[in-house]
Design a protein around this motif. Structure first.
Motif, mmCIF file in Angstrom:
data_model
loop_
_atom_site.group_PDB
_atom_site.id
_atom_site.type_symbol
_atom_site.label_atom_id
_atom_site.label_comp_id
_atom_site.label_asym_id
_atom_site.label_seq_id
_atom_site.Cartn_x
_atom_site.Cartn_y
_atom_site.Cartn_z
ATOM 1 N N LEU A 136 43.919 51.520 65.568
ATOM 2 C CA LEU A 136 43.227 53.018 65.870
ATOM 3 C C LEU A 136 43.111 53.738 64.431
ATOM 4 N N VAL A 137 44.157 53.586 63.693
ATOM 5 C CA VAL A 137 43.896 54.277 62.285
ATOM 6 C C VAL A 137 42.744 53.514 61.586
ATOM 7 N N ASN A 138 42.792 52.439 61.669
ATOM 8 C CA ASN A 138 41.757 51.421 60.863
ATOM 9 C C ASN A 138 40.308 51.602 61.503
ATOM 10 N N ALA A 139 40.220 52.002 62.813
ATOM 11 C CA ALA A 139 39.009 52.158 63.369
ATOM 12 C C ALA A 139 38.485 53.468 63.058
ATOM 13 N N ALA A 169 39.147 47.794 55.825
ATOM 14 C CA ALA A 169 39.500 46.365 56.013
ATOM 15 C C ALA A 169 40.533 46.038 55.332
ATOM 16 N N VAL A 170 40.919 46.430 54.291
ATOM 17 C CA VAL A 170 41.882 45.889 53.222
ATOM 18 C C VAL A 170 43.325 46.370 54.192
ATOM 19 N N ILE A 171 42.981 47.711 54.471
ATOM 20 C CA ILE A 171 44.416 48.405 55.152
ATOM 21 C C ILE A 171 44.674 47.521 56.386
ATOM 22 N N LEU A 172 43.622 47.238 57.117
ATOM 23 C CA LEU A 172 43.736 46.371 58.265
ATOM 24 C C LEU A 172 44.390 45.165 58.236
ATOM 25 N N ALA A 173 43.917 44.406 56.914
ATOM 26 C CA ALA A 173 44.347 43.176 56.752
ATOM 27 C C ALA A 173 45.921 43.286 56.307
ATOM 28 N N GLY A 174 46.299 44.170 55.415
ATOM 29 C CA GLY A 174 47.511 44.447 55.020
ATOM 30 C C GLY A 174 48.471 44.669 56.216
ATOM 31 N N THR A 175 48.182 45.552 56.991
ATOM 32 C CA THR A 175 49.047 45.956 58.192
ATOM 33 C C THR A 175 49.341 44.777 59.173
ATOM 34 N N TRP A 176 48.342 44.223 59.482
ATOM 35 C CA TRP A 176 48.225 43.210 60.393
ATOM 36 C C TRP A 176 49.082 41.856 59.872
ATOM 37 N N LEU A 177 48.938 41.579 58.576
ATOM 38 C CA LEU A 177 49.514 40.620 57.900
ATOM 39 C C LEU A 177 51.194 40.874 57.871
#
Length: 101
Positions: free
Chosen positions: A48-51, A70-78
């Motif tokens: 939600l935050v990244n959306a 996109a970078v924040i999404l990749a970092g958090t999901w990693l």
């Protein structure tokens, strides 16, 4: 962007601050919870935050903000993927605690 991505990998653990204060100053009944039970440690929250971030980038036409999201999404999901190796990760939390472990 590399530094932001690296820091984003630790963002889900921001709930450690709340967990610490709850353990230190909270009620005795609350002392058994895990820091992973807070909303900031759920994949849905970061989705939600990244959306929101990426929508702001799209609405303003800023490719930098879209890339930032996109970078924040990749970092958090990693973070969540690597945490799944260490311990049980309920991927559908907070909607269901019977998720994939």
């Amino acid at each position: 962007m590399l530094a932001i991505g690296t820091l984003a990998g630790e963002l889900p653990d921001i709930d450690l601050f709340f967990f610490y204060f709850n353990q230190k100053f909270g009620k005795a009944a609350d002392k058994k919870d895990s820091h992973r039970s807070y909303i900031t440690h759920t994949p849905a929250f970061w989705l939600l935050v990244n959306a929101i971030i990426m929508s702001i980038g799209w609405l303003t036409g800023s490719s930098f903000i879209i890339l930032l999201g996109a970078v924040i999404l990749a970092g958090t999901w990693l973070h969540f993927i690597l945490a799944s190796i260490e311990c049980c990760r309920h991927w559908l939390a907070p909607f269901s605690h019977n998720g994939v472990c």
